[in-house]
Design a protein around this motif. Structure first.
Motif, PDB file in Angstrom:
ATOM      1  N   ARG A 190       3.308   9.015  -3.183  1.00 54.14           N
ATOM      2  CA  ARG A 190       2.669   8.759  -4.471  1.00 54.14           C
ATOM      3  C   ARG A 190       1.455   7.865  -4.252  1.00 54.14           C
ATOM      4  O   ARG A 190       1.573   6.799  -3.647  1.00 54.14           O
ATOM      5  CB  ARG A 190       3.641   8.077  -5.450  1.00 54.14           C
ATOM      6  CG  ARG A 190       4.846   8.931  -5.824  1.00 54.14           C
ATOM      7  CD  ARG A 190       5.768   8.186  -6.761  1.00 54.14           C
ATOM      8  NE  ARG A 190       7.003   8.922  -6.985  1.00 54.14           N
ATOM      9  CZ  ARG A 190       8.062   8.432  -7.645  1.00 54.14           C
ATOM     10  NH1 ARG A 190       8.015   7.193  -8.128  1.00 54.14           N
ATOM     11  NH2 ARG A 190       9.143   9.171  -7.808  1.00 54.14           N
ATOM     12  N   LEU A 191       0.335   8.341  -4.730  1.00 54.06           N
ATOM     13  CA  LEU A 191      -0.920   7.594  -4.595  1.00 54.06           C
ATOM     14  C   LEU A 191      -1.173   7.197  -3.139  1.00 54.06           C
ATOM     15  O   LEU A 191      -1.624   6.088  -2.846  1.00 54.06           O
ATOM     16  CB  LEU A 191      -0.904   6.361  -5.503  1.00 54.06           C
ATOM     17  CG  LEU A 191      -0.720   6.632  -7.009  1.00 54.06           C
ATOM     18  CD1 LEU A 191      -0.605   5.327  -7.773  1.00 54.06           C
ATOM     19  CD2 LEU A 191      -1.871   7.475  -7.546  1.00 54.06           C
ATOM     20  N   GLY A 192      -0.846   8.126  -2.231  1.00 51.44           N
ATOM     21  CA  GLY A 192      -1.119   7.890  -0.820  1.00 51.44           C
ATOM     22  C   GLY A 192      -0.099   7.033  -0.096  1.00 51.44           C
ATOM     23  O   GLY A 192      -0.269   6.742   1.083  1.00 51.44           O
ATOM     24  N   ARG A 193       0.985   6.651  -0.782  1.00 56.14           N
ATOM     25  CA  ARG A 193       2.008   5.803  -0.162  1.00 56.14           C
ATOM     26  C   ARG A 193       3.364   6.471  -0.262  1.00 56.14           C
ATOM     27  O   ARG A 193       3.647   7.176  -1.234  1.00 56.14           O
ATOM     28  CB  ARG A 193       2.069   4.429  -0.836  1.00 56.14           C
ATOM     29  CG  ARG A 193       0.808   3.597  -0.716  1.00 56.14           C
ATOM     30  CD  ARG A 193       0.975   2.267  -1.418  1.00 56.14           C
ATOM     31  NE  ARG A 193       2.071   1.492  -0.884  1.00 56.14           N
ATOM     32  CZ  ARG A 193       2.539   0.377  -1.458  1.00 56.14           C
ATOM     33  NH1 ARG A 193       2.004  -0.077  -2.576  1.00 56.14           N
ATOM     34  NH2 ARG A 193       3.540  -0.273  -0.903  1.00 56.14           N
TER      35      ARG A 193
END
Length: 288
Positions: A190-193
């Protein structure tokens, strides 16, 4: 006067070079004998000292001694005589084998511990026999970037947990440790994490999971523990086994079970089973 001349010859002066031996004067053959007594990281560090050590560090006899005793078996039987390996110098072969080398259709990997040359193996969830794996109500293979493999097996919920594996391999003599790499919770990006959803994690604190291994020469190990640490990949130690003969095949059967049907359990990710030389396994577990 003789003393003064002797001092000038040994120590040198402003008008001529010193005759004292330098590191660069060590013959390459002597440097190679020194390097042969060191471990691979030390060899690589000393190779940066000068030209003699750098040249000596590529000698085949040095790296032949660092390769595992079964390296020809790995090349010919496991990696199926990969033509790219045949013409490599022993130093290059060692470096290549220290990288993950997939085999058995990519469902397993083999590599050498770069510090010791010990043989390490990984067996993916797709190479394991998991009861109910084809029933989407209970299990799914989910994509991940947190594994050596593209997917891990995710348990939504079950009454009967049983994961079995088997491997026949020619190990160098020594003591080995077998682990399961597991995580409570389902990871997603999510959101790059990467974040872990623990919504379906339940039932693991009621009864312990049992881990078990047996070998073809009669060795047996059993351990039990409650699964914990949601959101963290953990190496669970199944047991150890000893290989006495380097040139013999050893067959290992291992399992992970929780078959108490008084309660359901779920929210478990099964990544792989891993086999390390025991000294390497202790380090791997402390870093997991």
């Amino acid at each position: 006067m003789g003393a003064n001349i002797s001092g000038a010859v040994v120590g040198g002066d402003d008008s001529g070079p010193s005759l004292r031996p330098r590191l660069d004067d060590i013959p390459e053959s002597c440097a190679a004998l020194i390097l042969a007594q060191l471990n691979p990281p030390e060899i690589c560090r000393l190779a940066r000292l000068n030209r003699s050590f750098r040249s000596a560090s590529s000698a085949d006899f040095i790296w032949e001694s660092k390769l595992p005793s079964d390296y020809k078996f790995i090349m010919e039987k496991v990696l199926l005589a990969d033509v790219t390996l045949k013409n490599l110098q022993k130093k290059q072969l060692y470096a290549r084998l220290c990288r993950p080398n997939p085999f058995d259709g990519g469902s397993k990997e083999i590599w050498l511990d770069k510090n010791t040359g010990g043989v390490c193996l990984s067996i993916s969830s797709k190479a394991l026999t998991i009861t109910g794996i084809d029933d989407r109500r209970y299990w799914n293979h989910i994509s991940t970037e947190e594994s050596r493999y593209p997917t891990v097996a995710y348990l939504q919920q079950t009454w009967w947990l049983e994961v079995d594996g088997e491997l026949e391999f020619q190990f160098p003599a020594g003591t080995y440790s077998l682990f399961f790499r597991l995580q409570l919770g389902k990871s997603s990006k999510r959101l790059g994490r990467w974040v872990c959803n623990t919504e379906h994690v339940h039932g693991w604190d009621i009864k312990p999971v049992q881990f078990q291994l047996t070998t073809s020469d009669g060795q047996h190990a059993v351990s039990r523990c409650h699964l914990g640490s949601p959101g963290i990949w953990v190496l669970y130690h199944v047991g150890d086994f000893v290989v006495k003969k380097s040139n013999a095949l050893t067959k290992i059967s291992f399992s992970l079970t929780q078959i108490n049907c008084t309660h359901t359990k779920g929210g478990l990710c099964v990544d792989a089973a891993l086999i390390y030389p025991s000294s390497v396994g202790k380090e791997a577990k402390s870093c997991s």
